[in-house]
Every structure is written in structure tokens, then in C-alpha cells.
Design a protein around this motif. Structure first.
Motif, PDB file in Angstrom:
ATOM      1  N   GLU A 165       0.830  -1.201   0.000  1.00  0.00           N
ATOM      2  CA  GLU A 165       0.000   0.000   0.000  1.00  0.00           C
ATOM      3  C   GLU A 165       0.867   1.254   0.000  1.00  0.00           C
ATOM      4  OE1 GLU A 165      -2.570  -0.294   3.334  1.00  0.00           O
ATOM      5  OE2 GLU A 165      -3.643  -2.072   2.589  1.00  0.00           O
ATOM      6  N   THR A 166       2.127   1.112   0.462  1.00  0.00           N
ATOM      7  CA  THR A 166       3.011   2.282   0.551  1.00  0.00           C
ATOM      8  C   THR A 166       4.334   2.112  -0.178  1.00  0.00           C
ATOM      9  OG1 THR A 166       3.946   1.495   2.652  1.00  0.00           O
ATOM     10  CG2 THR A 166       2.039   2.966   2.775  1.00  0.00           C
ATOM     11  N   THR A 167       4.727   0.878  -0.515  1.00  0.00           N
ATOM     12  CA  THR A 167       6.044   0.699  -1.137  1.00  0.00           C
ATOM     13  C   THR A 167       6.065  -0.569  -1.973  1.00  0.00           C
ATOM     14  OG1 THR A 167       8.426   0.656  -0.657  1.00  0.00           O
ATOM     15  CG2 THR A 167       7.034  -0.616   0.792  1.00  0.00           C
ATOM     16  N   SER A 168       6.940  -0.618  -2.955  1.00  0.00           N
ATOM     17  CA  SER A 168       7.073  -1.802  -3.798  1.00  0.00           C
ATOM     18  C   SER A 168       8.149  -2.726  -3.223  1.00  0.00           C
ATOM     19  CB  SER A 168       7.448  -1.394  -5.223  1.00  0.00           C
ATOM     20  OG  SER A 168       8.762  -0.849  -5.256  1.00  0.00           O
ATOM     21  N   PRO A 169       8.153  -4.015  -3.588  1.00  0.00           N
ATOM     22  CA  PRO A 169       9.159  -4.932  -3.056  1.00  0.00           C
ATOM     23  C   PRO A 169      10.594  -4.496  -3.336  1.00  0.00           C
ATOM     24  CG  PRO A 169       7.393  -6.168  -4.100  1.00  0.00           C
ATOM     25  CD  PRO A 169       7.149  -4.721  -4.410  1.00  0.00           C
ATOM     26  N   VAL A 170      10.837  -3.942  -4.516  1.00  0.00           N
ATOM     27  CA  VAL A 170      12.207  -3.587  -4.870  1.00  0.00           C
ATOM     28  C   VAL A 170      12.716  -2.418  -4.027  1.00  0.00           C
ATOM     29  CG1 VAL A 170      11.837  -1.888  -6.724  1.00  0.00           C
ATOM     30  CG2 VAL A 170      13.752  -3.505  -6.859  1.00  0.00           C
ATOM     31  N   VAL A 171      11.803  -1.594  -3.507  1.00  0.00           N
ATOM     32  CA  VAL A 171      12.201  -0.515  -2.602  1.00  0.00           C
ATOM     33  C   VAL A 171      12.358  -1.058  -1.185  1.00  0.00           C
ATOM     34  CG1 VAL A 171      11.493   1.672  -1.543  1.00  0.00           C
ATOM     35  CG2 VAL A 171      11.191   1.314  -3.997  1.00  0.00           C
ATOM     36  N   ASP A 172      11.344  -1.767  -0.702  1.00  0.00           N
ATOM     37  CA  ASP A 172      11.352  -2.243   0.682  1.00  0.00           C
ATOM     38  C   ASP A 172      12.544  -3.153   0.961  1.00  0.00           C
ATOM     39  OD1 ASP A 172       9.631  -2.595   3.280  1.00  0.00           O
ATOM     40  OD2 ASP A 172      10.223  -4.618   2.704  1.00  0.00           O
ATOM     41  N   CYS A 173      12.813  -4.093   0.070  1.00  0.00           N
ATOM     42  CA  CYS A 173      13.932  -5.033   0.263  1.00  0.00           C
ATOM     43  C   CYS A 173      15.226  -4.522  -0.365  1.00  0.00           C
ATOM     44  CB  CYS A 173      13.589  -6.391  -0.339  1.00  0.00           C
ATOM     45  SG  CYS A 173      12.254  -7.251   0.505  1.00  0.00           S
ATOM     46  N   GLY A 196       9.271  -3.421 -13.627  1.00  0.00           N
ATOM     47  CA  GLY A 196       8.421  -4.166 -12.715  1.00  0.00           C
ATOM     48  C   GLY A 196       7.141  -4.610 -13.387  1.00  0.00           C
ATOM     49  N   LEU A 197       6.415  -5.508 -12.709  1.00  0.00           N
ATOM     50  CA  LEU A 197       5.190  -6.054 -13.279  1.00  0.00           C
ATOM     51  C   LEU A 197       4.191  -6.351 -12.160  1.00  0.00           C
ATOM     52  CD1 LEU A 197       4.059  -6.868 -16.053  1.00  0.00           C
ATOM     53  CD2 LEU A 197       4.821  -9.194 -15.591  1.00  0.00           C
ATOM     54  N   ARG A 198       2.944  -6.019 -12.419  1.00  0.00           N
ATOM     55  CA  ARG A 198       1.841  -6.339 -11.508  1.00  0.00           C
ATOM     56  C   ARG A 198       1.344  -7.732 -11.850  1.00  0.00           C
ATOM     57  NH1 ARG A 198      -3.907  -5.204 -12.032  1.00  0.00           N
ATOM     58  NH2 ARG A 198      -4.909  -4.871  -9.980  1.00  0.00           N
ATOM     59  N   LEU A 199       1.593  -8.681 -10.960  1.00  0.00           N
ATOM     60  CA  LEU A 199       1.243 -10.082 -11.210  1.00  0.00           C
ATOM     61  C   LEU A 199      -0.002 -10.513 -10.446  1.00  0.00           C
ATOM     62  CD1 LEU A 199       4.823 -11.631 -11.029  1.00  0.00           C
ATOM     63  CD2 LEU A 199       3.453 -11.272 -13.091  1.00  0.00           C
ATOM     64  N   SER A 200      -0.686  -9.569  -9.821  1.00  0.00           N
ATOM     65  CA  SER A 200      -1.873  -9.903  -9.029  1.00  0.00           C
ATOM     66  C   SER A 200      -2.888  -8.771  -9.122  1.00  0.00           C
ATOM     67  CB  SER A 200      -1.483 -10.122  -7.561  1.00  0.00           C
ATOM     68  OG  SER A 200      -2.633 -10.244  -6.756  1.00  0.00           O
ATOM     69  N   ASP A 201      -4.169  -9.140  -9.245  1.00  0.00           N
ATOM     70  CA  ASP A 201      -5.208  -8.120  -9.247  1.00  0.00           C
ATOM     71  C   ASP A 201      -5.667  -7.792  -7.828  1.00  0.00           C
ATOM     72  OD1 ASP A 201      -6.665 -10.357  -8.551  1.00  0.00           O
ATOM     73  OD2 ASP A 201      -7.932 -10.365 -10.347  1.00  0.00           O
ATOM     74  N   GLU A 202      -4.936  -8.319  -6.805  1.00  0.00           N
ATOM     75  CA  GLU A 202      -5.267  -8.036  -5.408  1.00  0.00           C
ATOM     76  C   GLU A 202      -4.530  -6.804  -4.886  1.00  0.00           C
ATOM     77  OE1 GLU A 202      -5.245 -11.508  -2.787  1.00  0.00           O
ATOM     78  OE2 GLU A 202      -5.153 -12.760  -4.590  1.00  0.00           O
ATOM     79  N   ILE A 203      -3.697  -6.199  -5.733  1.00  0.00           N
ATOM     80  CA  ILE A 203      -2.989  -4.982  -5.330  1.00  0.00           C
ATOM     81  C   ILE A 203      -3.413  -3.839  -6.248  1.00  0.00           C
ATOM     82  CG2 ILE A 203      -1.020  -6.271  -4.413  1.00  0.00           C
ATOM     83  CD1 ILE A 203       0.525  -5.593  -6.950  1.00  0.00           C
ATOM     84  N   ALA A 204      -3.095  -2.627  -5.845  1.00  0.00           N
ATOM     85  CA  ALA A 204      -3.501  -1.446  -6.618  1.00  0.00           C
ATOM     86  C   ALA A 204      -2.974  -1.516  -8.050  1.00  0.00           C
ATOM     87  CB  ALA A 204      -2.984  -0.184  -5.932  1.00  0.00           C
ATOM     88  N   GLU A 205      -3.730  -0.936  -8.978  1.00  0.00           N
ATOM     89  CA  GLU A 205      -3.340  -0.963 -10.387  1.00  0.00           C
ATOM     90  C   GLU A 205      -2.032  -0.218 -10.620  1.00  0.00           C
ATOM     91  OE1 GLU A 205      -6.458   0.406 -12.871  1.00  0.00           O
ATOM     92  OE2 GLU A 205      -7.834  -1.247 -12.368  1.00  0.00           O
ATOM     93  N   THR A 206      -1.691   0.697  -9.712  1.00  0.00           N
ATOM     94  CA  THR A 206      -0.447   1.468  -9.852  1.00  0.00           C
ATOM     95  C   THR A 206       0.748   0.794  -9.179  1.00  0.00           C
ATOM     96  OG1 THR A 206      -1.044   2.708  -7.855  1.00  0.00           O
ATOM     97  CG2 THR A 206      -1.675   3.658  -9.987  1.00  0.00           C
ATOM     98  N   GLN A 207       0.534  -0.369  -8.552  1.00  0.00           N
ATOM     99  CA  GLN A 207       1.611  -1.037  -7.816  1.00  0.00           C
ATOM    100  C   GLN A 207       2.059  -2.291  -8.563  1.00  0.00           C
ATOM    101  OE1 GLN A 207       4.265  -0.983  -6.140  1.00  0.00           O
ATOM    102  NE2 GLN A 207       3.381  -0.323  -4.179  1.00  0.00           N
ATOM    103  N   VAL A 208       3.285  -2.730  -8.293  1.00  0.00           N
ATOM    104  CA  VAL A 208       3.810  -3.979  -8.834  1.00  0.00           C
ATOM    105  C   VAL A 208       4.238  -4.857  -7.668  1.00  0.00           C
ATOM    106  CG1 VAL A 208       4.624  -2.844 -10.938  1.00  0.00           C
ATOM    107  CG2 VAL A 208       6.203  -3.153  -9.022  1.00  0.00           C
ATOM    108  N   ASN A 209       4.152  -6.172  -7.858  1.00  0.00           N
ATOM    109  CA  ASN A 209       4.647  -7.072  -6.812  1.00  0.00           C
ATOM    110  C   ASN A 209       5.891  -7.839  -7.279  1.00  0.00           C
ATOM    111  OD1 ASN A 209       2.729  -8.548  -8.509  1.00  0.00           O
ATOM    112  ND2 ASN A 209       3.075 -10.276  -7.124  1.00  0.00           N
ATOM    113  N   TYR A 210       6.404  -7.479  -8.471  1.00  0.00           N
ATOM    114  CA  TYR A 210       7.720  -7.953  -8.917  1.00  0.00           C
ATOM    115  C   TYR A 210       8.484  -6.759  -9.465  1.00  0.00           C
ATOM    116  CZ  TYR A 210      11.545  -9.856 -11.557  1.00  0.00           C
ATOM    117  OH  TYR A 210      12.807 -10.095 -12.029  1.00  0.00           O
ATOM    118  N   GLY A 211       9.744  -6.629  -9.041  1.00  0.00           N
ATOM    119  CA  GLY A 211      10.573  -5.539  -9.533  1.00  0.00           C
ATOM    120  C   GLY A 211      12.011  -5.973  -9.726  1.00  0.00           C
TER     121      GLY A 211
END
Length: 350
Positions: A165-173, A196-211
Motif C-alpha cells: 500500500e506504501t512501497t514496492s518490493p524492490v524498494v522495501d527489500c 516491474g510487473l503487476r502479477l496480481s489483481d489483489e494490489i492497486a493498479e499502480t503497484q507492482v509485486n515484482y521488480g
């Protein structure tokens, strides 16, 4: 100087609880209050401490140290308020959500004379200290190949979704591993490219869960880092920590069957493989690869304990944390630039 440091802990998620347990077991600290923005189940060791309703209530107790393990977007304001109230601060990484906010926190530490320690747990891991030292011994320029992907489901996936909700994986890790790169090469990062790529529709359209990011350094070194979270993430090659130079390479070798969801896997090294590129007159390698066992290395809680012992020493011994703070800003600048690059579709000069 011998009385325990009074500490207030804000944020009681996975990392916040671990830090609170470190304070609980260390006689150099005295927990005066705990707080979380929502109801939380606590381990028995922490059940007897006052559970406060707000950050302000914690500051009213006049703690010597405020430990902040909330979501990234609140780090800067909470840290600055704590220091301006007279407390030293430990804050989980990333230091802030923007470079400007991170610099505001560092500036506040210098202005108030309070100690600021950022939660780079790998800096307190004896195996990672050895890994960095061995890589530096090789001499640059370097190629850095690093990742940490986490296959998550159930409660772990819910935590990851809240983080995103506040950061992408590539930033957090990524701040962890950019920090490692910066400790190996003293050269400044000069350019970064992110994707990066959004691989899930469970997160915001502006977020990615792979980076994935690629970074260039002033000495010619280059590196990549990738991070992905979610139920679709592969368990294959999810943990790569490898540094190469003209003189050889240093690699972390994990045990077969290690799982990406195991938090201890994120820091354990098992073995280091040291390879030397030197060859003899016959053109063959002059020496065999060296396997260095890291048996007996600390688990996640023991690392949190060590991290907080460093915080105590930094306060008691009035340690100079200037390089520590500047590195925290610099590593954050790289991963945030990578996130910007991903969204703009072009490389970013640093």
C-alpha cells in the motif's frame, strides 16, 4: 550512564515485536510502553508492558529511545517528532518514503544531536560482514548479482499486500542489498534502470509485486537486484547473493530445500564459496575454490538482539553515525530512482 535506557516501541508487526523482544531480554533497556495502530496479539514475554493508545502517549513518558517499526510512509514524521522531543531513534528500513523525507530525518538528527540508527540488520550479521570483507579483498570493479523473492500465501501474503500500500518490493527489500553493494564498492552509483510487473489483481493498479533494477557505479561496477512477493513467485533461484571481480568471486551458497517464506532464510548464509581467478603456467586454476562454513550463525531474533546492542553502544559511547546515516539516504535514493525509472520507462541518472 549505568541506568537502563528507557525505550518506547511504536509498531508491533513482525519486526517491531522482534525488536521489543530484544529490549525485553537486554538489561541495558527498560521498555516503558508499546503501541500499535491496530489491536495486536503479543507474545507472553511482552504481555506485561503498558500498551499505549498513541505515539503521543509514548513520547509523554520521556523515553531515551523510540523504536519505530511502522509502515514506511510514517517513518520520517515519527522519527523527527521523537528526536525533537529529546529521544534517540531506531527506525526500520526504508528510512522514509522519499529521499527528501529521509534527508529531513538525517538533518534532524544532526540538528538535535540525537542518535539515529536505521534497521539494516545485515550490518550486524557476522556472515554478511565476512561476505563483504571477502568481496572487498578481491578488488573491483565488481558485478553484483542479488535477489530475494518471497513466495507468500495466507497471513504472509496479507502482510505483503499491506506493505505494498506504501512501497514496492524492490524498494522495501532493495535498500538492504544496495547498502551491501555500497559497502563493497566505495564508488558512487551514477545510473539506475528499473522495471516491474503487476502479477496480481489483489494490489492497486499502480503497484507492482515484482521488480528488478540495474545500477551502474562510477568505478565501472554494475549490479542487479530483483524482488517479488506473492503466491505466484517461483521458489527456484529465489536467493542469489553473488559478487564477481576480475580476480574471482564470492557467493553465498544456500542449503538445498531452503524456503523463501522462512524469515531465517532471508539472512542465513550457510556457506561462502570463494573462487580465485588466478591460473598457473598450465592455464589451470592455481587453487581450488574455498568453502567457508557459516555454521553457528545467529537466527533472526539473535540478529535483532545484536542490532539493538549496537543501538545501545551508539548512544552510550556517543558513536559517530554520519556515514551510517548518509549510506541510508544514498541506498534509498537508488531504489526510489529505480522505482521512478520503472514507472517512467527510462534510465535515471543519479
Amino acid at each position: 550512564m549505568t541506568a537502563p535506557l528507557k525505550v518506547f516501541v511504536m509498531g508491533l508487526g513482525q519486526m517491531g515485536r522482534s525488536h521489543a523482544l530484544a529490549y525485553h531480554t537486554d538489561p541495558g533497556f527498560e521498555i516503558v510502553g508499546l503501541a500499535n495502530r491496530s489491536p495486536v496479539a503479543l507474545p507472553d514475554e511482552l504481555a506485561g508492558y503498558p500498551l499505549l493508545e498513541s505515539f503521543e502517549a509514548g513520547l509523554a513518558l520521556k523515553p531515551d529511545l523510540v523504536s519505530i517499526a511502522t509502515y514506511t510512509d510514517s517513518h520520517a514524521d515519527l522519527a523527527i517528532r521523537a528526536m525533537e522531543a529529546g529521544a534517540h531513534v531506531f527506525v526500520e528500513k526504508p528510512l522514509a518514503g522519499t529521499v527528501e523525507d529521509a534527508q529531513r530525518v538525517v538533518d534532524a538528527a544532526r540538528r538535535t544531536g540525537r542518535k539515529l540508527v536505521v534497521g539494516y540488520i545485515l550490518r550486524h550479521h557476522p556472515s554478511w560482514v565476512e561476505f563483504i570483507a571477502r568481496a572487498r579483498d578481491l578488488g573491483g570493479p565488481y558485478v553484483f548479482r542479488m535477489n530475494l523473492n518471497q513466495q507468500s500465501a495466507g497471513a504472509a501474503w496479507e502482510i505483503h499486500k499491506r506493505l505494498m500500500e506504501t512501497t514496492s518490493p524492490v524498494v522495501d527489500c532493495g535498500v538492504h542489498y544496495l547498502d551491501v553493494m555500497l559497502q563493497i564498492t566505495d564508488a558512487a552509483p551514477v545510473e539506475v534502470r528499473g522495471m516491474g510487473l503487476r502479477l496480481s489483481d489483489e494490489i492497486a493498479e499502480t503497484q507492482v509485486n515484482y521488480g528488478h533494477l540495474q545500477v551502474l557505479f562510477a568505478d565501472g561496477s554494475l549490479g542487479w537486484y530483483e524482488a517479488g512477493w506473492g503466491p505466484m513467485i517461483s521458489e527456484t533461484a529465489f536467493f542469489v547473493k553473488d559478487v564477481m571481480s576480475p580476480n574471482g568471486s564470492v557467493s553465498i551458497v544456500m542449503d538445498e530445500g531452503a524456503k523463501s517464506a522462512d524469515i531465517d532464510t532471508h539472512t542465513k548464509t550457510q556457506r561462502l564459496r570463494i573462487h580465485h581467478a588466478a591460473r598457473g603456467p598450465d592455464g589451470r586454476f592455481a587453487q581450488q575454490d574455498e568453502m567457508v562454513s557459516m555454521a553457528g550463525e545467529p537466527d533472526h531474533q539473535a540478529l535483532c538482539d545484536a542490532e539493538q546492542r549496537f543501538v545501545r553502544r551508539a548512544i552510550r559511547e556517543d558513536m559517530d553515525l554520519g556515514r551510517h546515516m548518509d549510506d541510508a539516504v544514498r541506498s534509498l535514493a537508488v531504489v526510489l530512482a529505480a522505482d521512478r525509472s520503472m514507472r517512467e520507462g527510462k534510465a535515471v541518472r543519479l
